[in-house]
Design a protein around this motif. Structure first.
Motif, PDB file in Angstrom:
ATOM      1  N   ASP A  40      -1.610   0.216   7.034  1.00 14.00           N
ATOM      2  CA  ASP A  40      -2.311   1.327   6.400  1.00 14.00           C
ATOM      3  C   ASP A  40      -1.982   1.332   4.904  1.00 14.00           C
ATOM      4  O   ASP A  40      -0.808   1.471   4.527  1.00 14.00           O
ATOM      5  N   TYR A  77      -7.901   3.613  12.741  1.00 11.38           N
ATOM      6  CA  TYR A  77      -6.612   3.765  12.072  1.00 11.38           C
ATOM      7  C   TYR A  77      -5.605   2.791  12.675  1.00 11.38           C
ATOM      8  O   TYR A  77      -5.578   2.583  13.893  1.00 11.38           O
ATOM      9  N   ASP A  78      -4.793   2.189  11.821  1.00  9.77           N
ATOM     10  CA  ASP A  78      -3.738   1.286  12.258  1.00  9.77           C
ATOM     11  C   ASP A  78      -2.464   1.665  11.517  1.00  9.77           C
ATOM     12  O   ASP A  78      -2.320   1.400  10.323  1.00  9.77           O
ATOM     13  N   MET A  79      -1.535   2.276  12.237  1.00  6.39           N
ATOM     14  CA  MET A  79      -0.297   2.753  11.617  1.00  6.39           C
ATOM     15  C   MET A  79       0.497   1.619  10.984  1.00  6.39           C
ATOM     16  O   MET A  79       1.161   1.807   9.948  1.00  6.39           O
ATOM     17  N   ASN A 124      -7.153  -1.725  15.989  1.00  5.80           N
ATOM     18  CA  ASN A 124      -6.240  -2.039  14.900  1.00  5.80           C
ATOM     19  C   ASN A 124      -7.030  -2.678  13.779  1.00  5.80           C
ATOM     20  O   ASN A 124      -8.183  -3.087  13.968  1.00  5.80           O
TER      21      ASN A 124
END
Length: 245
Positions: free
Chosen positions: A205, A200-202, A228
């Motif tokens: 996304d 997950y890459d905030m 990332n």
């Protein structure tokens, strides 16, 4: 040249010795550093060894790659790292510094301990494909951290290189399951590394590519490995190639 002899040519020690088999090591006199000693991590003898025997002693110690020698007192000190910009040092008049050479590219640093040559790069292109291509063009690859020894060396190396905590892109991606560049599967057992891999890459996304690895080094006892999107990586990265002695 006869086995066991050492010559000095243009301030370069040319060392031939026998460990398990014949090897050849070159120690070049540093043009950047002299009259200093690292504040910690030295293995020293006092008033016992000639420069030749000091170099031989370093060759016998697999961890050793830098020699600090004081001709006036025959002081011989061995060190497991290259001498870098932010290596903590103290002034010591009369010290000569000899560093292990032998990487295919002279701007790479040697680590006998992990059997690699390595170099830090910086880029404004944060994609894994570009970063990988830079290493490949040099004849190397992004660093794989598949052993605790590599992690220990790299964390100390980065802190002495930058003088501050830093995050770097490493050779890890999930294009075929989480694997290091050298093909080894991801497995973090190092007690000082927090495994933050979560796909997950905030900041990106949804992610339109695979996920790739970043190592943040706050200290040698505080590190985090996380991921990332492969198009949103750290600007610093480390390329490696085998060191063959």
């Amino acid at each position: 040249m006869a086995m066991g002899m050492l010559c000095v040519i243009l301030n370069v020690f040319c060392l031939y010795c026998v460990l398990s088999e014949a090897i050849q090591l070159y120690f070049g006199k540093s043009i950047l550093y002299s009259n200093v000693l690292p504040d910690q991590g030295l293995n020293s003898t006092q008033g016992q060894l000639s420069s030749i025997n000091c170099a031989k002693l370093c060759a016998d110690q697999k961890y050793c790659q830098t020699i600090f020698y004081k001709p006036m007192t025959n002081m011989c000190s061995l060190y497991k790292y290259p001498l870098l910009k932010y290596t903590p040092t103290s002034s010591e008049p009369g010290i000569e510094v000899y560093e292990l050479e032998g990487c295919p590219h002279p701007e790479f640093d040697v680590s006998r301990e992990i059997g690699m040559c390595l170099k830090v790069y910086q880029t404004t292109n944060f994609t894994y494909s570009y970063i990988t291509s830079v290493c490949n063009q040099e004849g190397g690859e992004l660093i794989s951290l598949d052993t605790d020894t590599k992690i220990d060396f790299l964390s100390a190396y980065l802190l002495m290189h930058f003088g501050t905590p830093v995050g770097i892109t490493v050779g890890l991606d999930n294009s075929a399951g989480w694997k290091w560049t050298n093909g080894e599967p991801l497995s973090i057992s190092h007690p000082n590394v927090v495994n933050g891999i979560n796909n997950y890459d905030m900041a990106m996304d949804p992610c339109e590519s695979n996920y790739c690895g970043i190592l943040s080094v706050y200290s040698t006892s505080d590190m985090t490995l996380y991921d990332n999107c492969c198009n949103n990586l750290a600007s610093f990265f480390v390329c490696t190639m085998p060191y063959q002695q």
